[in-house]
Design an enzyme around this catalytic site. Structure first.
Site, short mmCIF file in Angstrom:
data_model
loop_
_atom_site.label_atom_id
_atom_site.label_comp_id
_atom_site.label_asym_id
_atom_site.label_seq_id
_atom_site.Cartn_x
_atom_site.Cartn_y
_atom_site.Cartn_z
N GLU A 152 3.04 45.18 -27.13
CA GLU A 152 2.33 43.95 -27.45
C GLU A 152 1.89 43.25 -26.17
O GLU A 152 2.67 43.15 -25.22
CB GLU A 152 3.27 43.03 -28.26
N GLY A 254 0.60 28.10 -7.62
CA GLY A 254 1.46 27.09 -8.24
C GLY A 254 2.90 27.29 -7.85
O GLY A 254 3.19 27.88 -6.80
N GLY A 258 6.99 32.07 -14.91
CA GLY A 258 8.23 32.07 -15.68
C GLY A 258 7.96 32.73 -17.01
O GLY A 258 7.11 33.62 -17.11
N CYS A 261 8.57 36.99 -20.42
CA CYS A 261 8.09 38.36 -20.16
C CYS A 261 8.02 38.72 -18.69
O CYS A 261 8.64 39.70 -18.27
CB CYS A 261 6.72 38.55 -20.81
N LYS A 321 4.71 27.32 -19.59
CA LYS A 321 3.26 27.12 -19.46
C LYS A 321 2.81 26.22 -20.60
O LYS A 321 3.59 25.94 -21.52
CB LYS A 321 2.53 28.46 -19.46
P1 NAD Z 1 12.17 36.35 -29.86
O1 NAD Z 1 13.47 36.18 -29.21
O2 NAD Z 1 11.26 35.18 -30.05
O3 NAD Z 1 12.37 37.04 -31.30
C1 NAD Z 1 13.22 38.11 -31.54
C2 NAD Z 1 13.68 38.03 -32.98
O4 NAD Z 1 14.39 39.23 -33.31
C3 NAD Z 1 14.65 36.88 -33.26
O5 NAD Z 1 14.19 36.11 -34.36
C4 NAD Z 1 15.97 37.58 -33.58
O6 NAD Z 1 16.78 36.87 -34.50
C5 NAD Z 1 15.48 38.89 -34.15
N1 NAD Z 1 16.45 39.98 -34.14
C6 NAD Z 1 17.34 40.32 -33.18
N2 NAD Z 1 18.05 41.41 -33.56
C7 NAD Z 1 17.59 41.77 -34.77
C8 NAD Z 1 17.90 42.82 -35.67
N3 NAD Z 1 18.83 43.72 -35.37
N4 NAD Z 1 17.22 42.88 -36.82
C9 NAD Z 1 16.27 41.98 -37.13
N5 NAD Z 1 15.93 40.97 -36.32
C10 NAD Z 1 16.57 40.86 -35.15
O7 NAD Z 1 11.42 37.48 -29.00
P2 NAD Z 1 9.85 37.63 -28.70
O8 NAD Z 1 9.45 36.68 -27.63
O9 NAD Z 1 9.09 37.67 -29.98
O10 NAD Z 1 9.85 39.08 -28.03
C11 NAD Z 1 10.10 40.24 -28.79
C12 NAD Z 1 9.76 41.46 -27.95
O11 NAD Z 1 8.36 41.46 -27.66
C13 NAD Z 1 10.46 41.50 -26.60
O12 NAD Z 1 10.74 42.84 -26.27
C14 NAD Z 1 9.43 40.94 -25.64
O13 NAD Z 1 9.60 41.42 -24.32
C15 NAD Z 1 8.15 41.48 -26.24
N6 NAD Z 1 6.96 40.67 -25.96
C16 NAD Z 1 7.02 39.31 -26.00
C17 NAD Z 1 5.88 38.56 -25.75
C18 NAD Z 1 5.93 37.06 -25.74
O14 NAD Z 1 4.99 36.45 -25.24
N7 NAD Z 1 6.97 36.43 -26.30
C19 NAD Z 1 4.66 39.20 -25.47
C20 NAD Z 1 4.62 40.60 -25.46
C21 NAD Z 1 5.78 41.33 -25.72
#
Ligand code: NAD
Length: 437
Positions: A152, A254, A258, A261, A321
């Site tokens: 993603e 800046g 943070g 990711c 941000k």
């Molecule tokens: P987040 O912490 O917001 O959400 C993760 C969710 O997974 C939580 O609601 C948690 O309760 C749930 N969870 C944990 N273990 C679980 C399980 N066994 N079964 C079901 N649900 C479970 O995380 P996020 O920011 O959405 O990031 C998710 C992934 O995507 C990470 O690997 C991150 O690096 C990647 N990512 C994040 C972004 C971003 O901007 N946040 C962008 C690209 C990729």
């Protein structure tokens, strides 16, 4: 988006955080029934009641609009029954060693029943090789549970738009129905599709974030040299960015990057390289520059205020941000504790991240408005470039303060306007009438 059909494959989404919820709402908008699963029962109960647990522009509206296609549960049963593709969007936070913590991913893999008709589609950011080891686990089950890497790239703050208008969709698979099914799901977005192998797809994600982080640390070091030499990093970035080999994005100097990711993914790639026997020198520097950059504000404050003991410092913006409530690895966390360590009293204001910040920041006073945070302060530090800070009445703000110092950590405020209002204005990498740092 070329077309929306109500006759599209149902999918499952496991993990309803920033990525999972946006993915779920996005595919529901494209016409799929989406079966969302999370282990957080409170979050699921809230979503069922129509409460969206994160602040992301346009997300609550999209979820409300496609409510009838979105199903929420703590149980995998309905997702497995109705969907063949199960998107995984669970967290992969850093461990103490800097490696990615894959325990949530492993929990999901362990919960999958032997099956010939399902595929896991990995949205979570995972080290290169994760897909291969998951495929091995599935092979040992003796069934054909499939695996697709589909990293993603959305950005918090514009995540819905990024889902609907991606720069590209990367699909790594071993060449069977599952990769084709994922491609078909994304087809209506008319985005460039990169079909590749699983390991390369995993590496595209890590390398992209590491490159962007490198660009930020690079311009921050240029800014630091500008401060020593009298050049203006904003002018330098303008001149550099017009070169289309460089481009203007991620050239804003800046107080460091943070978020959930960049810091974690850069460290994870460095660790991954190290674990494979390669010393990734460049990334060590990217990380170190970023850590030091967050602290440079302290020296700027001391240049004007001397000792910070007993000084009142107002931090404007806390989120990592603008347009998000995400506080993970926000520069404000380091800054607020460094300031308190130096003896300052810290008051803070953020338009939306206060609730999240209260869980992570101790010992500061939370103000309900920017004007209240700055009243009586010796100095303001602008930490997050929320648009509303451009609307601040600078003359009224400086009048209400005990001091006159404004340290603009994002080069966001017009220097001339700030100085005309009566501020002593310091930015990052821009000439200061008060000399170099
Ligand atoms: P987040 O912490 O917001 O959400 C993760 C969710 O997974 C939580 O609601 C948690 O309760 C749930 N969870 C944990 N273990 C679980 C399980 N066994 N079964 C079901 N649900 C479970 O995380 P996020 O920011 O959405 O990031 C998710 C992934 O995507 C990470 O690997 C991150 O690096 C990647 N990512 C994040 C972004 C971003 O901007 N946040 C962008 C690209 C990729």
């Amino acid at each position: 988006m070329s077309s929306v059909s109500s006759n599209r494959a149902p999918i499952g989404v496991i993990g309803t955080g920033y990525v999972g919820l946006v993915t779920a709402a996005g595919f529901a908008a494209l016409g799929s029934d989406v079966y969302c699963v999370d282990i957080d029962a409170e979050k699921i109960a809230g979503l069922r009641a129509g409460r969206v647990p994160i602040w992301e522009p346009g997300l609550a509206e999209l979820i409300a609009e496609h409510r009838e296609r979105l199903h929420f549960s703590t149980d995998l049963g309905a997702a497995l029954e109705h969907a063949r593709l199960l998107f995984v969007a669970v967290g992969t936070p850093p461990t103490y060693s800097g490696d990615a913590d894959l325990s949530a991913v492993h929990a999901v893999v362990g919960a999958m029943p032997p099956s010939d008709r399902h595929a896991l589609v990995m949205k979570s950011t995972v080290p290169v090789g994760t897909g291969e080891s998951i495929e091995r686990v599935f092979a040992e089950q003796g069934k054909g549970f499939r695996y697709v890497s589909c990293p993603e790239f959305l950005k918090e703050g514009s995540a819905v738009k990024d889902f609907l208008e991606p720069d590209r969709v990367v699909i790594g698979d071993s060449g069977d129905w599952a990769g084709d099914a994922v491609e078909a799901l994304y087809a209506p977005l008319d985005a460039p599709i990169v079909r590749t192998d699983v390991k390369s797809a995993e590496m595209v994600k890590l390398a992209s974030n590491a490159f962007l982080a490198t660009k930020i640390s690079f311009i921050n070091e240029i800014a630091n040299v500008c401060e020593e030499t009298g050049a203006d990093v904003v002018e330098v970035a303008r001149g550099m960015g017009l070169d289309d080999r460089i481009g203007p994005k991620f050239l804003q100097a800046g107080i460091g990057f943070g978020g959930s990711c960049f810091p974690k993914d850069v460290t994870a790639l460095k660790q991954l390289a190290g674990n494979s026997g390669y010393h990734f020198q460049l990334l060590n520097a990217v990380i170190e520059v970023n850590e030091l950059q967050k602290r440079r504000v302290i020296a700027k404050l001391q240049k004007h205020l001397g000792s910070l003991v007993g000084k009142e410092i107002a931090l404007l913006g806390l989120a990592f941000k603008p347009n998000t409530d995400d506080m993970r690895e926000a520069s404000s966390l380091v800054l607020s504790s460094r300031l308190q360590g130096a003896g300052a009293r810290v008051r803070v204001y953020d338009p939306v991240a206060e609730e999240e910040a209260r869980k992570l920041i101790r010992g500061v006073v939370f103000a309900p408005a920017a004007t209240e945070a700055v009243a009586g302060a010796d100095a303001i530090v602008l930490v997050t470039e929320w648009p509303e800070f451009r609307e601040l009445d600078l003359a009224a703000a400086v009048q209400s303060m005990r001091g006159t110092l404004l340290v603009d950590g994002r080069n966001f405020i017009d220097p001339e306007a700030a100085r005309a209002a009566g501020f002593v204005y310091e930015a990052i990498g821009r000439p200061s009438p008060h000399g170099a740092r």
